[in-house]
Design a protein around this motif. Sequence first.
Motif, PDB file in Angstrom:
ATOM      1  N   TYR A  15       0.835  -1.184   0.000  1.00  0.00           N
ATOM      2  CA  TYR A  15       0.000   0.000   0.000  1.00  0.00           C
ATOM      3  C   TYR A  15       0.870   1.233   0.000  1.00  0.00           C
ATOM      4  O   TYR A  15       1.950   1.251   0.577  1.00  0.00           O
ATOM      5  N   THR A  16       0.409   2.296  -0.637  1.00  0.00           N
ATOM      6  CA  THR A  16       1.115   3.562  -0.555  1.00  0.00           C
ATOM      7  C   THR A  16       0.796   4.180   0.801  1.00  0.00           C
ATOM      8  O   THR A  16      -0.243   3.900   1.387  1.00  0.00           O
ATOM      9  N   PRO A  17       1.676   5.011   1.333  1.00  0.00           N
ATOM     10  CA  PRO A  17       1.396   5.644   2.623  1.00  0.00           C
ATOM     11  C   PRO A  17       0.071   6.381   2.648  1.00  0.00           C
ATOM     12  O   PRO A  17      -0.641   6.364   3.637  1.00  0.00           O
ATOM     13  N   GLU A  18      -0.293   7.007   1.537  1.00  0.00           N
ATOM     14  CA  GLU A  18      -1.528   7.766   1.496  1.00  0.00           C
ATOM     15  C   GLU A  18      -2.756   6.884   1.653  1.00  0.00           C
ATOM     16  O   GLU A  18      -3.823   7.338   2.019  1.00  0.00           O
ATOM     17  N   GLU A  19      -2.629   5.602   1.357  1.00  0.00           N
ATOM     18  CA  GLU A  19      -3.761   4.698   1.467  1.00  0.00           C
ATOM     19  C   GLU A  19      -4.034   4.273   2.908  1.00  0.00           C
ATOM     20  O   GLU A  19      -5.077   3.720   3.190  1.00  0.00           O
ATOM     21  N   MET A  20      -3.093   4.515   3.802  1.00  0.00           N
ATOM     22  CA  MET A  20      -3.280   3.983   5.142  1.00  0.00           C
ATOM     23  C   MET A  20      -2.845   4.900   6.269  1.00  0.00           C
ATOM     24  O   MET A  20      -2.940   4.524   7.425  1.00  0.00           O
ATOM     25  N   LEU A  21      -2.395   6.107   5.965  1.00  0.00           N
ATOM     26  CA  LEU A  21      -1.848   6.982   6.996  1.00  0.00           C
ATOM     27  C   LEU A  21      -2.519   8.356   6.977  1.00  0.00           C
ATOM     28  O   LEU A  21      -3.077   8.769   5.965  1.00  0.00           O
ATOM     29  N   PRO A  22      -2.427   9.100   8.102  1.00  0.00           N
ATOM     30  CA  PRO A  22      -3.003  10.450   8.162  1.00  0.00           C
ATOM     31  C   PRO A  22      -2.338  11.378   7.137  1.00  0.00           C
ATOM     32  O   PRO A  22      -1.131  11.584   7.172  1.00  0.00           O
ATOM     33  N   THR A  23      -3.120  11.945   6.247  1.00  0.00           N
ATOM     34  CA  THR A  23      -2.606  12.728   5.129  1.00  0.00           C
ATOM     35  C   THR A  23      -1.780  13.930   5.555  1.00  0.00           C
ATOM     36  O   THR A  23      -0.710  14.179   4.983  1.00  0.00           O
ATOM     37  N   ASP A  24      -2.222  14.705   6.562  1.00  0.00           N
ATOM     38  CA  ASP A  24      -1.479  15.900   6.952  1.00  0.00           C
ATOM     39  C   ASP A  24      -0.094  15.554   7.497  1.00  0.00           C
ATOM     40  O   ASP A  24       0.892  16.233   7.212  1.00  0.00           O
ATOM     41  N   VAL A  25      -0.005  14.473   8.242  1.00  0.00           N
ATOM     42  CA  VAL A  25       1.283  14.048   8.796  1.00  0.00           C
ATOM     43  C   VAL A  25       2.194  13.538   7.681  1.00  0.00           C
ATOM     44  O   VAL A  25       3.380  13.884   7.628  1.00  0.00           O
TER      45      VAL A  25
ATOM     46  N   VAL B 132      13.225   6.526   3.279  1.00  0.00           N
ATOM     47  CA  VAL B 132      12.419   6.765   4.471  1.00  0.00           C
ATOM     48  C   VAL B 132      11.119   5.979   4.289  1.00  0.00           C
ATOM     49  O   VAL B 132      10.339   6.261   3.391  1.00  0.00           O
ATOM     50  N   ALA B 133      10.930   4.984   5.133  1.00  0.00           N
ATOM     51  CA  ALA B 133       9.752   4.119   5.026  1.00  0.00           C
ATOM     52  C   ALA B 133       8.676   4.590   5.988  1.00  0.00           C
ATOM     53  O   ALA B 133       8.946   4.808   7.171  1.00  0.00           O
ATOM     54  N   LEU B 134       7.470   4.776   5.470  1.00  0.00           N
ATOM     55  CA  LEU B 134       6.323   5.177   6.269  1.00  0.00           C
ATOM     56  C   LEU B 134       5.414   3.963   6.412  1.00  0.00           C
ATOM     57  O   LEU B 134       5.136   3.273   5.437  1.00  0.00           O
ATOM     58  N   ALA B 135       4.947   3.722   7.612  1.00  0.00           N
ATOM     59  CA  ALA B 135       4.097   2.551   7.840  1.00  0.00           C
ATOM     60  C   ALA B 135       3.135   2.830   8.976  1.00  0.00           C
ATOM     61  O   ALA B 135       3.133   3.905   9.563  1.00  0.00           O
ATOM     62  N   ARG B 136       2.347   1.844   9.285  1.00  0.00           N
ATOM     63  CA  ARG B 136       1.465   1.897  10.439  1.00  0.00           C
ATOM     64  C   ARG B 136       1.573   0.565  11.158  1.00  0.00           C
ATOM     65  O   ARG B 136       1.977  -0.420  10.579  1.00  0.00           O
ATOM     66  N   GLU B 137       1.206   0.585  12.402  1.00  0.00           N
ATOM     67  CA  GLU B 137       1.263  -0.640  13.193  1.00  0.00           C
ATOM     68  C   GLU B 137      -0.065  -1.372  13.091  1.00  0.00           C
ATOM     69  O   GLU B 137      -1.114  -0.755  12.941  1.00  0.00           O
ATOM     70  N   GLY B 138      -0.003  -2.656  13.170  1.00  0.00           N
ATOM     71  CA  GLY B 138      -1.215  -3.455  13.175  1.00  0.00           C
ATOM     72  C   GLY B 138      -1.762  -3.718  11.791  1.00  0.00           C
ATOM     73  O   GLY B 138      -1.244  -3.259  10.779  1.00  0.00           O
ATOM     74  N   VAL B 139      -2.819  -4.471  11.747  1.00  0.00           N
ATOM     75  CA  VAL B 139      -3.468  -4.840  10.492  1.00  0.00           C
ATOM     76  C   VAL B 139      -4.333  -3.677  10.018  1.00  0.00           C
ATOM     77  O   VAL B 139      -5.051  -3.066  10.801  1.00  0.00           O
ATOM     78  N   TRP B 140      -4.255  -3.374   8.743  1.00  0.00           N
ATOM     79  CA  TRP B 140      -5.004  -2.270   8.172  1.00  0.00           C
ATOM     80  C   TRP B 140      -6.229  -2.797   7.433  1.00  0.00           C
ATOM     81  O   TRP B 140      -6.152  -3.769   6.697  1.00  0.00           O
ATOM     82  N   LYS B 141      -7.331  -2.121   7.643  1.00  0.00           N
ATOM     83  CA  LYS B 141      -8.556  -2.421   6.904  1.00  0.00           C
ATOM     84  C   LYS B 141      -8.890  -1.175   6.089  1.00  0.00           C
ATOM     85  O   LYS B 141      -8.793  -0.058   6.599  1.00  0.00           O
ATOM     86  N   PRO B 142      -9.278  -1.330   4.822  1.00  0.00           N
ATOM     87  CA  PRO B 142      -9.593  -0.165   3.986  1.00  0.00           C
ATOM     88  C   PRO B 142     -10.561   0.787   4.682  1.00  0.00           C
ATOM     89  O   PRO B 142     -11.552   0.380   5.273  1.00  0.00           O
TER      90      PRO B 142
ATOM     91  N   VAL C 222       2.024   7.595  12.436  1.00  0.00           N
ATOM     92  CA  VAL C 222       2.826   7.026  11.360  1.00  0.00           C
ATOM     93  C   VAL C 222       4.122   6.517  11.974  1.00  0.00           C
ATOM     94  O   VAL C 222       4.729   7.208  12.786  1.00  0.00           O
ATOM     95  N   THR C 223       4.562   5.317  11.591  1.00  0.00           N
ATOM     96  CA  THR C 223       5.894   4.883  12.008  1.00  0.00           C
ATOM     97  C   THR C 223       6.861   5.188  10.870  1.00  0.00           C
ATOM     98  O   THR C 223       6.502   5.121   9.697  1.00  0.00           O
ATOM     99  N   VAL C 224       8.076   5.580  11.236  1.00  0.00           N
ATOM    100  CA  VAL C 224       9.100   5.886  10.241  1.00  0.00           C
ATOM    101  C   VAL C 224      10.370   5.108  10.558  1.00  0.00           C
ATOM    102  O   VAL C 224      10.676   4.830  11.714  1.00  0.00           O
TER     103      VAL C 224
ATOM    104  N   VAL D  20       5.496   8.966  14.500  1.00  0.00           N
ATOM    105  CA  VAL D  20       5.164  10.366  14.295  1.00  0.00           C
ATOM    106  C   VAL D  20       3.705  10.495  14.707  1.00  0.00           C
ATOM    107  O   VAL D  20       2.816   9.962  14.053  1.00  0.00           O
ATOM    108  N   LEU D  21       3.477  11.206  15.826  1.00  0.00           N
ATOM    109  CA  LEU D  21       2.149  11.266  16.432  1.00  0.00           C
ATOM    110  C   LEU D  21       1.306  12.432  15.953  1.00  0.00           C
ATOM    111  O   LEU D  21       0.114  12.490  16.233  1.00  0.00           O
ATOM    112  N   GLY D  22       1.910  13.359  15.262  1.00  0.00           N
ATOM    113  CA  GLY D  22       1.137  14.487  14.755  1.00  0.00           C
ATOM    114  C   GLY D  22       2.007  15.695  14.515  1.00  0.00           C
ATOM    115  O   GLY D  22       3.224  15.669  14.696  1.00  0.00           O
TER     116      GLY D  22
END
Length: 133
Positions: free
Chosen positions: A13-23, A47-57, A64-66, A123-125
């Motif tokens: 997934y691209t970061p935009e598909e699963m992460l807060p857009t402003d961050v 620089v890898a952007l990710a999220r923790e846990g299983v993502w559901k659309p 964001v984790t970096v 990255v919390l905000g």
Amino acid sequence: MADDTDTDAWPGYTPEEMLPTDVVERIRLVCSLLHLPVAERHGMPGVALAREGVWKPGEPADHVTVCWNVSDKLFDAAETQGSDGKANHLRGAIDAVEHGLVDALRRGGLRVERASQTQDWRVLGIAGPSPLG
């Protein structure tokens, strides 16, 4: 139920598909100002952007984790050379690059903390103004 996803063919997934857009936009801004590449897909170098846990659309993330991903070529060289290989010594610089990245993100107005259990950088905000004013 087992996941039967073909991971070799899965583009991620691209970061935009699963992460807060402003961050994500602020992280990308800071990285672009420093000419740091942002990995376009999970597992790519940069620089890898990710999220923790299983993502559901459609499920929003609260942070964001970096991290800094090295190239497959460097990783493979370090694995085949053993602990005394030159590539393995270079891999030791990953922590330094990652700490520099975290410092840059903080200076770019982002709130970054280390997760106590996983040791991931989160990255919390947005905590301050844009580096561009």
